[in-house]
Design a protein around this motif. Structure first.
Motif, PDB file in Angstrom:
ATOM      1  N   MET A   1       0.787  -1.231   0.000  1.00  0.00           N
ATOM      2  CA  MET A   1       0.000   0.000   0.000  1.00  0.00           C
ATOM      3  C   MET A   1       0.821   1.284   0.000  1.00  0.00           C
ATOM      4  O   MET A   1       0.413   2.261  -0.647  1.00  0.00           O
ATOM      5  N   PRO A   2       1.958   1.366   0.684  1.00  0.00           N
ATOM      6  CA  PRO A   2       2.706   2.632   0.612  1.00  0.00           C
ATOM      7  C   PRO A   2       3.050   3.033  -0.815  1.00  0.00           C
ATOM      8  O   PRO A   2       2.928   4.209  -1.197  1.00  0.00           O
ATOM      9  N   GLY A   3       3.490   2.080  -1.630  1.00  0.00           N
ATOM     10  CA  GLY A   3       3.811   2.403  -3.018  1.00  0.00           C
ATOM     11  C   GLY A   3       2.588   2.803  -3.823  1.00  0.00           C
ATOM     12  O   GLY A   3       2.648   3.709  -4.673  1.00  0.00           O
ATOM     13  N   ILE A   4       1.464   2.139  -3.556  1.00  0.00           N
ATOM     14  CA  ILE A   4       0.221   2.485  -4.260  1.00  0.00           C
ATOM     15  C   ILE A   4      -0.235   3.884  -3.864  1.00  0.00           C
ATOM     16  O   ILE A   4      -0.583   4.712  -4.719  1.00  0.00           O
ATOM     17  N   LEU A   5      -0.225   4.185  -2.568  1.00  0.00           N
ATOM     18  CA  LEU A   5      -0.652   5.509  -2.101  1.00  0.00           C
ATOM     19  C   LEU A   5       0.274   6.608  -2.621  1.00  0.00           C
ATOM     20  O   LEU A   5      -0.182   7.694  -2.988  1.00  0.00           O
ATOM     21  N   ALA A   6       1.560   6.320  -2.652  1.00  0.00           N
ATOM     22  CA  ALA A   6       2.505   7.315  -3.155  1.00  0.00           C
ATOM     23  C   ALA A   6       2.240   7.622  -4.626  1.00  0.00           C
ATOM     24  O   ALA A   6       2.314   8.779  -5.063  1.00  0.00           O
ATOM     25  N   ALA A   7       1.920   6.596  -5.400  1.00  0.00           N
ATOM     26  CA  ALA A   7       1.609   6.812  -6.811  1.00  0.00           C
ATOM     27  C   ALA A   7       0.343   7.647  -6.966  1.00  0.00           C
ATOM     28  O   ALA A   7       0.293   8.591  -7.769  1.00  0.00           O
TER      29      ALA A   7
END
Length: 346
Positions: A142-148
């Motif tokens: 999720m951190p990578g998804i939210l950052a995107a």
């Protein structure tokens, strides 16, 4: 993702005949830790991650991201159970213990958000299985998804029964500075004995309401999906009142009550649990759900009316959530449709 005719071995060897339909190249992983004992995680390279919802679904959002299939929350009523049957896994124990992990989800999200054809539509997460289930603590998708989503200023909403969302609080707040972000937690009741019985892999209801309070205190719009309300188990006036008072105390922007419905897959698993734990209720449930997945409209309307009256008495719904700073005006309207209503799937 497309699963037809895909297996861990190709062609399948006799010893692998029972292997579920999982893409070639998947890695089946187990972890010898108490919280994951007896579970298998199929780590796969997904082909895509932003999914369009079929129009026939009749839900208030068009696009989703689901980094997992299967869920360690093990809620006995989960509507998504049948989706495991498409992988030649069962909708009962396999759904709880055999989880597909799309390990390249964040990379795909960034690539697909950057595509010229992508229109910046609101994206709903947590609408099939929980993106903050316990496995997320290990895989950290999720951190990578939210950052995107933040970097592309794409509106989104997150629905969860997990407390792990607080790990990403700063990312959520950063995204809310530039686009429309909606959060919601699911708390159908506050009875802890019932919680242990039907939602054994989730944080306790009081902890989920603490999550709501923390998100609200950080300035994030957070509502509570009071779902599912279980007939004869959590629908008494006293039980509804306790839940609504606790939800109001947590600072929720609104509460949305949803009565249990039982689709194929979930129906069989839930009714088996009911027969074991509350055999006297089986005839009542057969009467309520004998004609389909949903309880009679009159029953649903009565429960919803009770919750709305309780919510009004507690002041729920009177708060006006602030608009996110920096959000493009043309996106604020559509993003609202990807907000708390997403749990109507349950």
């Amino acid at each position: 993702m497309r699963w037809d005719n895909l297996r861990l071995t190709d062609p399948p060897e006799p010893a692998a005949a029972a292997v579920p339909l999982i893409p070639r190249g998947a890695v089946a992983t187990t972890f010898d830790t108490p919280e994951f004992r007896g579970m298998t995680f199929y780590e796969v390279q997904a082909r895509s991650i932003i999914n369009r919802v079929p129009a026939a679904s009749h839900v208030p959002f068009q696009w989703t991201i689901n980094p997992y299939r299967g869920c360690t929350h093990a809620c006995v009523y989960c509507f998504a159970r049948r989706s495991h049957e498409y992988l030649e896994l069962d909708s009962g124990r396999d759904f709880d213990s055999k989880v597909v992990v799309k390990v390249n989800a964040a990379e795909l999200a960034r690539r697909e958000l950057a595509a010229p054809r992508w229109g910046g539509h609101p994206i709903a997460m947590g609408t099939n299985v929980d993106c903050y289930q316990r496995a997320e603590g290990r895989y950290r998708l999720m951190p990578g998804i939210l950052a995107a989503l933040r970097d592309f200023r794409n509106p989104f909403s997150v629905l969860t029964k997990g407390a792990l969302i607080l790990r990403d609080l700063e990312l959520l707040a950063e995204a809310a500075e530039v686009t429309d972000v909606g959060t919601a937690v699911s708390v159908g009741f506050t009875d802890e004995d019932l919680w242990r019985a039907v939602e054994p892999g989730t944080p306790r209801p009081s902890r989920r309401l603490e999550v709501c309070a923390t998100l609200s205190a950080r300035g994030l719009r957070c509502s509570v999906l009071m779902a599912p309300i279980l007939p004869y188990l959590s629908d008494s006036p006293a039980a509804l009142a306790r839940a609504v008072r606790a939800i109001a105390a947590a600072g929720a922007t609104q509460v949305t009550p949803i009565v249990l419905h039982l689709r194929p897959g979930a129906r069989e698993w839930f009714m088996a649990w009911l027969a074991r734990e509350h055999p006297g209720l089986v005839p009542r449930y057969q009467e309520l759900y004998g004609r389909g997945a949903y309880a009679p409209k009159a029953y649903q309307q009565r429960v919803v009316h009770q919750v709305r009256e309780l919510a009004e008495a507690c002041g729920l719904g009177r708060r006006s959530p602030s608009s996110p700073r920096g959000a493009p005006p043309e996106r604020r309207g559509p993003a609202a449709s990807a907000g708390p209503e997403q749990l109507t799937l349950l």
